[in-house]
Write an enzyme that holds these catalytic residues in place. Sequence first.
Site, PDB file in Angstrom:
ATOM      1  CD  GLN A  93     -21.529   6.229 -20.843  1.00  0.00           C
ATOM      2  OE1 GLN A  93     -22.287   5.397 -20.344  1.00  0.00           O
ATOM      3  NE2 GLN A  93     -21.476   7.482 -20.440  1.00  0.00           N
ATOM      4  CG  HIS A  99     -21.113  11.578 -24.351  1.00  0.00           C
ATOM      5  ND1 HIS A  99     -20.632  10.826 -23.305  1.00  0.00           N
ATOM      6  CD2 HIS A  99     -20.841  10.873 -25.465  1.00  0.00           C
ATOM      7  CE1 HIS A  99     -20.079   9.723 -23.765  1.00  0.00           C
ATOM      8  NE2 HIS A  99     -20.199   9.715 -25.078  1.00  0.00           N
TER       9      HIS A  99
HETATM   10  P1  5GP Z   1     -18.807   7.082 -26.119  1.00  0.00           P
HETATM   11  O1  5GP Z   1     -17.996   5.960 -26.714  1.00  0.00           O
HETATM   12  O2  5GP Z   1     -18.558   7.175 -24.636  1.00  0.00           O
HETATM   13  O3  5GP Z   1     -20.260   7.045 -26.464  1.00  0.00           O
HETATM   14  O4  5GP Z   1     -18.246   8.401 -26.798  1.00  0.00           O
HETATM   15  C1  5GP Z   1     -17.114   9.054 -26.339  1.00  0.00           C
HETATM   16  C2  5GP Z   1     -16.675   9.961 -27.454  1.00  0.00           C
HETATM   17  O5  5GP Z   1     -15.729  10.880 -26.924  1.00  0.00           O
HETATM   18  C3  5GP Z   1     -15.980   9.223 -28.611  1.00  0.00           C
HETATM   19  O6  5GP Z   1     -16.700   9.429 -29.811  1.00  0.00           O
HETATM   20  C4  5GP Z   1     -14.580   9.836 -28.641  1.00  0.00           C
HETATM   21  O7  5GP Z   1     -14.115  10.031 -29.959  1.00  0.00           O
HETATM   22  C5  5GP Z   1     -14.768  11.153 -27.914  1.00  0.00           C
HETATM   23  N1  5GP Z   1     -13.592  11.621 -27.220  1.00  0.00           N
HETATM   24  C6  5GP Z   1     -12.725  10.890 -26.470  1.00  0.00           C
HETATM   25  N2  5GP Z   1     -11.773  11.676 -25.968  1.00  0.00           N
HETATM   26  C7  5GP Z   1     -12.036  12.933 -26.410  1.00  0.00           C
HETATM   27  C8  5GP Z   1     -11.373  14.189 -26.207  1.00  0.00           C
HETATM   28  O8  5GP Z   1     -10.358  14.312 -25.539  1.00  0.00           O
HETATM   29  N3  5GP Z   1     -11.944  15.279 -26.791  1.00  0.00           N
HETATM   30  C9  5GP Z   1     -13.079  15.182 -27.555  1.00  0.00           C
HETATM   31  N4  5GP Z   1     -13.548  16.305 -28.104  1.00  0.00           N
HETATM   32  N5  5GP Z   1     -13.699  14.017 -27.771  1.00  0.00           N
HETATM   33  C10 5GP Z   1     -13.178  12.899 -27.199  1.00  0.00           C
END
Ligand code: 5GP
Length: 137
Positions: A93, A99
Amino acid sequence: MDDCIFCKIIKGEIPSATVYEDDEFKAILDRFPANQGHVLVMPKKHIQNVFEIDPETAGRLYTLTTKIAKVMKETIGFENMNIVQNNGPVAGQTVQHFHVHLIPRYENDTVSVTWKQLELTDEQIEDMRKKLSKAII
Ligand code: 5GP
Ligand code: ZN
């Protein structure tokens, strides 16, 4: 949360490609997607991860996720989908605001959602089963 990028998106301080929102949830396109049509569904309230979210909120969020997944399939026309939800940095994460990822999958695409399988004994499986089944009510 002042330094949370998703809170900033929810407050409108940072732009996002919003595909759905209501009082409680927001769904946006991932800015750095695994595939075209990669959607993130999140609560508007800053909740860090599965260990912080209450089951009722999680239930409503997953109901919405299911609806969005079906609409995405009809609209985009991909073959399959991974639904992924990371909890904590060690688990991958990177944004500490709960999310769910909805990742469209196409034959021979470049997405990888996988792990190396451990070889456990039946005893190890049974020890874990006992520990968990006693604790889960
Ligand atoms: P995690 O790695 O926390 O499961 O997923 C975070 C997600 O947020 C990643 O897939 C990354 O591409 C997305 N993300 C990071 N910064 C932004 C942003 O500024 N806008 C959007 N729409 N997505 C983002
Ligand atoms: Zn947040």
